[in-house]
Design a protein around this motif. Sequence first.
Motif, PDB file in Angstrom:
ATOM      1  N   PHE A  53       7.801  -2.211  14.322  1.00 59.33           N
ATOM      2  CA  PHE A  53       8.472  -0.929  14.129  1.00 59.33           C
ATOM      3  C   PHE A  53       9.698  -1.095  13.232  1.00 59.33           C
ATOM      4  O   PHE A  53       9.994  -0.234  12.411  1.00 59.33           O
ATOM      5  N   SER A  54      10.417  -2.195  13.379  1.00 58.51           N
ATOM      6  CA  SER A  54      11.589  -2.461  12.539  1.00 58.51           C
ATOM      7  C   SER A  54      11.193  -2.598  11.076  1.00 58.51           C
ATOM      8  O   SER A  54      11.869  -2.071  10.194  1.00 58.51           O
ATOM      9  N   ILE A  55      10.086  -3.305  10.825  1.00 63.76           N
ATOM     10  CA  ILE A  55       9.617  -3.469   9.442  1.00 63.76           C
ATOM     11  C   ILE A  55       9.181  -2.123   8.866  1.00 63.76           C
ATOM     12  O   ILE A  55       9.550  -1.768   7.740  1.00 63.76           O
ATOM     13  N   GLY A  56       8.404  -1.359   9.642  1.00 59.27           N
ATOM     14  CA  GLY A  56       7.973  -0.047   9.155  1.00 59.27           C
ATOM     15  C   GLY A  56       9.147   0.870   8.874  1.00 59.27           C
ATOM     16  O   GLY A  56       9.254   1.460   7.787  1.00 59.27           O
ATOM     17  N   GLY A  57      10.049   0.976   9.828  1.00 60.89           N
ATOM     18  CA  GLY A  57      11.230   1.819   9.634  1.00 60.89           C
ATOM     19  C   GLY A  57      12.118   1.301   8.519  1.00 60.89           C
ATOM     20  O   GLY A  57      12.633   2.076   7.714  1.00 60.89           O
ATOM     21  N   GLY A  58      12.277  -0.017   8.459  1.00 64.02           N
ATOM     22  CA  GLY A  58      13.119  -0.609   7.419  1.00 64.02           C
ATOM     23  C   GLY A  58      12.577  -0.369   6.024  1.00 64.02           C
ATOM     24  O   GLY A  58      13.333  -0.069   5.094  1.00 64.02           O
ATOM     25  N   LEU A  59      11.252  -0.489   5.862  1.00 65.93           N
ATOM     26  CA  LEU A  59      10.648  -0.233   4.553  1.00 65.93           C
ATOM     27  C   LEU A  59      10.800   1.229   4.142  1.00 65.93           C
ATOM     28  O   LEU A  59      11.133   1.529   2.992  1.00 65.93           O
ATOM     29  N   ILE A  60      10.568   2.128   5.095  1.00 66.13           N
ATOM     30  CA  ILE A  60      10.713   3.551   4.793  1.00 66.13           C
ATOM     31  C   ILE A  60      12.160   3.872   4.424  1.00 66.13           C
ATOM     32  O   ILE A  60      12.429   4.564   3.426  1.00 66.13           O
ATOM     33  N   LEU A  61      13.106   3.355   5.201  1.00 67.13           N
ATOM     34  CA  LEU A  61      14.514   3.617   4.899  1.00 67.13           C
ATOM     35  C   LEU A  61      14.954   2.957   3.591  1.00 67.13           C
ATOM     36  O   LEU A  61      15.765   3.518   2.854  1.00 67.13           O
ATOM     37  N   LEU A  66      16.636   3.595  -1.914  1.00 71.60           N
ATOM     38  CA  LEU A  66      16.447   3.354  -3.347  1.00 71.60           C
ATOM     39  C   LEU A  66      16.312   4.680  -4.098  1.00 71.60           C
ATOM     40  O   LEU A  66      16.883   4.852  -5.174  1.00 71.60           O
ATOM     41  N   TYR A  67      15.579   5.615  -3.512  1.00 68.82           N
ATOM     42  CA  TYR A  67      15.436   6.939  -4.122  1.00 68.82           C
ATOM     43  C   TYR A  67      16.786   7.637  -4.244  1.00 68.82           C
ATOM     44  O   TYR A  67      17.100   8.243  -5.263  1.00 68.82           O
ATOM     45  N   ARG A  68      17.590   7.528  -3.199  1.00 71.12           N
ATOM     46  CA  ARG A  68      18.899   8.177  -3.176  1.00 71.12           C
ATOM     47  C   ARG A  68      19.960   7.390  -3.944  1.00 71.12           C
ATOM     48  O   ARG A  68      21.077   7.869  -4.105  1.00 71.12           O
ATOM     49  N   HIS A  69      19.612   6.169  -4.382  1.00 71.96           N
ATOM     50  CA  HIS A  69      20.576   5.291  -5.059  1.00 71.96           C
ATOM     51  C   HIS A  69      21.800   5.059  -4.172  1.00 71.96           C
ATOM     52  O   HIS A  69      22.948   5.137  -4.622  1.00 71.96           O
ATOM     53  N   ASP A  70      21.543   4.765  -2.882  1.00 77.73           N
ATOM     54  CA  ASP A  70      22.613   4.590  -1.903  1.00 77.73           C
ATOM     55  C   ASP A  70      22.822   3.107  -1.616  1.00 77.73           C
ATOM     56  O   ASP A  70      22.016   2.491  -0.915  1.00 77.73           O
ATOM     57  N   PRO A  71      23.881   2.507  -2.150  1.00 76.42           N
ATOM     58  CA  PRO A  71      24.080   1.057  -1.997  1.00 76.42           C
ATOM     59  C   PRO A  71      24.274   0.616  -0.551  1.00 76.42           C
ATOM     60  O   PRO A  71      23.876  -0.489  -0.179  1.00 76.42           O
ATOM     61  N   VAL A  72      24.840   1.464   0.302  1.00 77.79           N
ATOM     62  CA  VAL A  72      25.053   1.101   1.704  1.00 77.79           C
ATOM     63  C   VAL A  72      23.705   0.858   2.381  1.00 77.79           C
ATOM     64  O   VAL A  72      23.482  -0.171   3.014  1.00 77.79           O
ATOM     65  N   PHE A  73      22.780   1.798   2.238  1.00 79.39           N
ATOM     66  CA  PHE A  73      21.483   1.668   2.893  1.00 79.39           C
ATOM     67  C   PHE A  73      20.589   0.636   2.218  1.00 79.39           C
ATOM     68  O   PHE A  73      19.799  -0.026   2.888  1.00 79.39           O
ATOM     69  N   VAL A  74      20.676   0.486   0.918  1.00 79.78           N
ATOM     70  CA  VAL A  74      19.875  -0.531   0.232  1.00 79.78           C
ATOM     71  C   VAL A  74      20.251  -1.917   0.751  1.00 79.78           C
ATOM     72  O   VAL A  74      19.380  -2.713   1.128  1.00 79.78           O
TER      73      VAL A  74
END
Length: 98
Positions: A53-61, A66-74
């Motif tokens: 679940f962590s891998i699935g959620g992590g990949l989606i996030l 990356l789409y949002r160009h958000d360095p914190v979440f990347v």
Amino acid sequence: MVFEALKIDHWGEFWWIVVGLLGQAMFTGRFLVQWLASEKARKSVVPVAFWWFSIGGGLILLLYALYRHDPVFVIGQATGLFIYLRNLWLIRAERRAG
């Protein structure tokens, strides 16, 4: 130059990036504690489904970040994915040895 790299326009946004990074560091800290405990035990101390679940959620996030160009979440999601995969590797190695 820093504002441009972070895709922000003013100091208020900069400080929110700092707050976001601090929050991400605290969130990641719980995984680091778990990871170090697993490394010490040489086995994962969490159910396997947690890691999937962590891998699935992590990949989606990560894709979202990356789409949002958000360095914190990347940064946060890329680091987390390494830890999730490492734990699955430890589980696999333990099962092969047993």
